[in-house]
Design a protein around this motif. Sequence first.
Motif, PDB file in Angstrom:
ATOM      1  N   LEU A   1     -11.347   2.983   2.288  1.00  0.00           N
ATOM      2  CA  LEU A   1     -11.390   1.944   1.259  1.00  0.00           C
ATOM      3  C   LEU A   1     -10.100   1.915   0.443  1.00  0.00           C
ATOM      4  CD1 LEU A   1     -15.085   2.341   0.026  1.00  0.00           C
ATOM      5  CD2 LEU A   1     -14.137   0.530   1.479  1.00  0.00           C
ATOM      6  N   ALA A   2      -9.572   3.101   0.142  1.00  0.00           N
ATOM      7  CA  ALA A   2      -8.326   3.179  -0.625  1.00  0.00           C
ATOM      8  C   ALA A   2      -7.171   2.579   0.177  1.00  0.00           C
ATOM      9  CB  ALA A   2      -8.020   4.633  -0.984  1.00  0.00           C
ATOM     10  N   SER A   3      -7.084   2.942   1.455  1.00  0.00           N
ATOM     11  CA  SER A   3      -6.019   2.433   2.316  1.00  0.00           C
ATOM     12  C   SER A   3      -6.147   0.923   2.520  1.00  0.00           C
ATOM     13  CB  SER A   3      -6.052   3.154   3.668  1.00  0.00           C
ATOM     14  OG  SER A   3      -5.015   2.727   4.510  1.00  0.00           O
ATOM     15  N   LEU A   4      -7.373   0.459   2.725  1.00  0.00           N
ATOM     16  CA  LEU A   4      -7.622  -0.969   2.919  1.00  0.00           C
ATOM     17  C   LEU A   4      -7.220  -1.765   1.674  1.00  0.00           C
ATOM     18  CD1 LEU A   4      -8.848  -3.135   4.807  1.00  0.00           C
ATOM     19  CD2 LEU A   4     -11.054  -2.716   3.684  1.00  0.00           C
ATOM     20  N   THR A   5      -7.600  -1.261   0.514  1.00  0.00           N
ATOM     21  CA  THR A   5      -7.255  -1.929  -0.744  1.00  0.00           C
ATOM     22  C   THR A   5      -5.741  -1.984  -0.938  1.00  0.00           C
ATOM     23  OG1 THR A   5      -9.317  -1.159  -1.776  1.00  0.00           O
ATOM     24  CG2 THR A   5      -7.544  -1.878  -3.253  1.00  0.00           C
ATOM     25  N   LEU A   6      -5.088  -0.855  -0.673  1.00  0.00           N
ATOM     26  CA  LEU A   6      -3.630  -0.800  -0.824  1.00  0.00           C
ATOM     27  C   LEU A   6      -2.927  -1.730   0.158  1.00  0.00           C
ATOM     28  CD1 LEU A   6      -3.199   3.044  -1.378  1.00  0.00           C
ATOM     29  CD2 LEU A   6      -2.613   1.238  -3.017  1.00  0.00           C
TER      30      LEU A   6
ATOM     31  N   MET B   1      -4.070  -4.551   1.341  1.00  0.00           N
ATOM     32  CA  MET B   1      -4.247  -5.930   0.879  1.00  0.00           C
ATOM     33  C   MET B   1      -3.354  -6.232  -0.322  1.00  0.00           C
ATOM     34  SD  MET B   1      -8.309  -6.784   1.450  1.00  0.00           S
ATOM     35  CE  MET B   1      -8.935  -5.424   0.482  1.00  0.00           C
ATOM     36  N   ILE B   2      -2.969  -5.189  -1.063  1.00  0.00           N
ATOM     37  CA  ILE B   2      -2.066  -5.362  -2.197  1.00  0.00           C
ATOM     38  C   ILE B   2      -0.608  -5.368  -1.732  1.00  0.00           C
ATOM     39  CG2 ILE B   2      -1.182  -4.285  -4.311  1.00  0.00           C
ATOM     40  CD1 ILE B   2      -4.023  -3.166  -4.765  1.00  0.00           C
TER      41      ILE B   2
ATOM     42  N   ALA C   1       0.778   2.431   2.431  1.00  0.00           N
ATOM     43  CA  ALA C   1      -0.637   2.276   2.086  1.00  0.00           C
ATOM     44  C   ALA C   1      -1.454   3.490   2.500  1.00  0.00           C
ATOM     45  CB  ALA C   1      -1.196   1.003   2.737  1.00  0.00           C
TER      46      ALA C   1
ATOM     47  N   ALA D   1      -2.899   6.592   0.139  1.00  0.00           N
ATOM     48  CA  ALA D   1      -4.345   6.803   0.184  1.00  0.00           C
ATOM     49  C   ALA D   1      -4.673   8.258   0.503  1.00  0.00           C
ATOM     50  CB  ALA D   1      -4.974   5.878   1.225  1.00  0.00           C
TER      51      ALA D   1
ATOM     52  N   ALA E   1      -8.047   2.224   8.487  1.00  0.00           N
ATOM     53  CA  ALA E   1      -7.866   0.986   7.721  1.00  0.00           C
ATOM     54  C   ALA E   1      -6.526   0.346   8.044  1.00  0.00           C
ATOM     55  CB  ALA E   1      -7.963   1.283   6.223  1.00  0.00           C
TER      56      ALA E   1
END
Length: 314
Positions: A13-18, A20-21, A55, A59, A209
């Motif tokens: 989730l952390a890697s996925l969020t990063l 997308m940012i 990312a 993460a 991710a």
Amino acid sequence: MKLYIWGMLAAFLASLTLMMIILPILKRLKAGQYILGYVKEHKNKSGTPTMGGLAFIVAIIVVGFCFFGFKDIRVNLTLSVTAGFTVVGFLDDFLKIYRKDNGGLKPYQKIIFQVAIATVAAVFCYLNDLCYVYLPFAGGKSVFLGWGIIPLVILIFTATVNCVNLTDGLDGLAGGTSTAYLFIMGLILSVQSDKSSLLCFISVGALAAFLLFNANRASVFMGDTGSLALGGFISCVSVFSGNSLYIPLLGIMFVVSGISVIVQVIYYKRTRRRVFLMAPLHHHFQMKGYTECKITYAYVLITALVGILSLLFV
């Protein structure tokens, strides 16, 4: 087991969020990869955003510290060394983008940085009595190397970092192969009751991710930012746990990448002829007509099969 699952999920989730940012920012900054002209099959990839490795590395570091805190010195150094290689890779990628070519850092500059970081890890092993190495297929037997661990660790780090970097030539290749390596290493460490196993599974979640964006056709590359950091991370979790000799086994495809380049260069200088159509080896297969997906699948599968075989003798 639950802790491993939570670790993978948190890192994913952390890697996925990063991702997308970071991805929109990289596109806006036009931080695209400059493709070498002689790699004809990659011409359509020119301009694809690079440095996406930030990312999954961030993460891994953040989630790693969240799960371990700052109390475990091995984990602290593993994440610090990984961060160090990330900085070196970032500098290399930044110079490529700034100069608008594929130059980056000079080879000798990379080696100096790599050896310096590897020396820190080597001295740490010696001072903290991490001078033993497990013998693969020997039922848990190990040998003590004493001061000999220092040159061995420097060699392992330098070789692994560069071989992982060389493997990062096709969509999902380095990321997929590293994911298989780290998953198997996590299982080996769990059997050995080594707490670094959690760190391996955290990295698997973070890489999973990233591969959503890096699998063929890739919308982002990890760049040297990611590949050098991955090599450093793989070296740390393997060396600090006494599993140095598993690197050429589980990392057989990384070894193949490195050796194929060495053989190609030496043979060409002596004969002005080539052994492979192009090196590293994955480019040879690509020029033979194999798709990137098939090559990546083969690399990951071979890594997994060698890993399963190794697990039978842990």
